[in-house]
Write a protein that holds these residues in place. Structure first.
Motif, short mmCIF file in Angstrom:
data_model
loop_
_atom_site.label_atom_id
_atom_site.label_comp_id
_atom_site.label_asym_id
_atom_site.label_seq_id
_atom_site.Cartn_x
_atom_site.Cartn_y
_atom_site.Cartn_z
N THR A 103 0.70 -1.34 -0.03
CA THR A 103 0.16 -0.05 -0.15
C THR A 103 1.01 1.15 0.10
O THR A 103 0.64 2.24 -0.64
N GLU A 104 1.85 1.23 0.69
CA GLU A 104 3.05 2.18 0.81
C GLU A 104 3.63 2.63 -0.45
O GLU A 104 4.00 3.71 -0.95
N LYS A 105 3.94 1.43 -1.20
CA LYS A 105 4.76 1.48 -2.58
C LYS A 105 3.47 2.33 -3.60
O LYS A 105 4.08 3.25 -4.26
N ALA A 131 -7.98 4.18 -4.54
CA ALA A 131 -9.05 3.89 -5.66
C ALA A 131 -8.35 2.82 -6.42
O ALA A 131 -7.51 2.60 -6.87
N GLY A 132 -9.56 1.85 -6.88
CA GLY A 132 -9.16 0.81 -7.89
C GLY A 132 -8.34 1.09 -9.15
O GLY A 132 -7.59 0.51 -9.43
N ALA A 161 3.32 5.90 -2.96
CA ALA A 161 4.62 6.84 -3.17
C ALA A 161 4.54 6.83 -4.97
O ALA A 161 4.91 7.76 -5.31
N TRP A 162 4.41 5.59 -5.50
CA TRP A 162 4.19 5.60 -6.85
C TRP A 162 3.42 6.50 -7.55
O TRP A 162 3.39 7.39 -8.49
N ALA A 163 2.00 6.59 -6.79
CA ALA A 163 0.81 7.55 -7.51
C ALA A 163 1.37 8.63 -7.30
O ALA A 163 1.03 9.61 -8.08
N ARG A 164 1.88 9.37 -6.09
CA ARG A 164 2.09 10.75 -6.14
C ARG A 164 3.18 11.19 -7.04
O ARG A 164 3.21 12.06 -7.41
N LYS A 165 4.23 10.15 -7.14
CA LYS A 165 5.28 10.57 -8.07
C LYS A 165 4.81 10.54 -9.49
O LYS A 165 5.19 11.35 -10.35
N VAL A 174 -3.80 10.88 -4.05
CA VAL A 174 -4.16 9.62 -2.90
C VAL A 174 -4.00 10.33 -1.47
O VAL A 174 -3.26 11.19 -1.33
N SER A 175 -4.92 9.82 -0.54
CA SER A 175 -4.76 10.04 0.69
C SER A 175 -3.84 9.43 1.65
O SER A 175 -3.21 8.33 0.95
#
Length: 268
Positions: free
Chosen positions: A224-226, A245-246, A229-233, A238-239
């Motif tokens: 989940t943390e990975k 989110a799927g 981190a990937w999503a923000r990058k 993401v919260s």
């Protein structure tokens, strides 16, 4: 045959002194006389100091020694026990924790120990006494020997030549067996013991190296943390908590399809 001081032998002194002390390091031991034991013990004391080398331990109690100990003069055998903290007594007392039986033990002492339930150490077993001196562990796990009443002078006079020859042959066979074990089997046992100790030490060192290496690595992120981190990058919002989110999860897995296992393998 008494165990001789290795220090005297190394120095090629004209007089070989009987060993009274064993200095042990790991699984190796050296037979030394009183003089060389004090000398080499002094080297260790000068090198490491005396702090913390005398832990408080319970007094071992008293020990009864009876019979001839193969490979040791009577005085040397008793001093070896005294160096281990034991008090040598002639009869079983309240604090007697062990009876050491050699060749031809005194029947009345064996009987006293058996009646009192005092543990017995059979010192006629090949190398048993020396092993105890080297390890510092005096364990009484043997049966009390079956002995006859002490022979009187009249009994000795009545001993036939055949009986005397048989007795002397038994004693010679026991000593020959011990000497054979000391020359052939003891070096093998010591070598195997040293090898096992070396392997155990290497395993412990490798385990400690791995532990230190792991402690210096950054903590591994959960999946989940990975994803966060990937999503923000990659521009996703993401919260910090809650469900992801799927579509973000699906995008992450598509981006890492066939790569995640490779990354983990390289990291490990």
């Amino acid at each position: 045959m008494s165990a001789l001081c290795m220090g005297c032998k190394k120095k090629e002194q004209p007089e070989d002194r009987p060993a009274t002390t064993v200095i042990a390091v790991g699984h190796r031991g050296w037979d030394l006389c009183d003089e060389h034991a004090q000398k080499f013990g002094g080297y260790l004391a000068d090198l490491f100091g005396n702090d913390g080398l005398e832990p408080a331990v319970e007094t071992p109690g008293s020990v009864v020694v009876t019979g001839e100990i193969p490979g040791y003069e009577p005085g040397a055998a008793r001093r070896a026990l005294e160096n281990g903290g034991y008090r040598i007594v002639g009869h079983v007392e309240e604090d007697t924790t062990l009876i050491v039986c050699g060749v031809r033990p005194a029947p009345h002492k064996v009987r006293e120990a058996a009646e009192a339930g005092t543990p017995c150490m059979d010192a006629t077993r090949a190398g048993a006494f020396r092993e105890a001196v080297t390890s510092g562990r005096w364990v009484g796990e043997d049966r009390h020997p079956a002995v006859e009443e002490k022979a009187t002078a009249a009994d000795v006079r009545r001993e036939t030549d055949e009986q005397r020859d048989l007795r002397r042959k038994r004693e010679a066979d026991a000593m020959a067996k011990y000497n054979h074990w000391r020359r052939t089997e003891l070096p093998k046992e010591m070598e195997a013991s040293a090898k096992r100790w070396e392997e155990e030490r290497e395993q412990k060192e490798q385990a400690e190296i791995r532990r230190i290496a792991r402690s210096q690595l950054p903590p591994e992120l959960s999946e989940t943390e990975k994803i966060r981190a990937w999503a923000r990058k990659n521009g996703y919002t993401v919260s910090n908590k809650g469900r992801i989110a799927g579509q973000v999860r699906e995008a992450y897995h598509r981006a890492h399809d066939g790569q995640e296992s490779l990354d983990l393998g390289v990291a490990s």
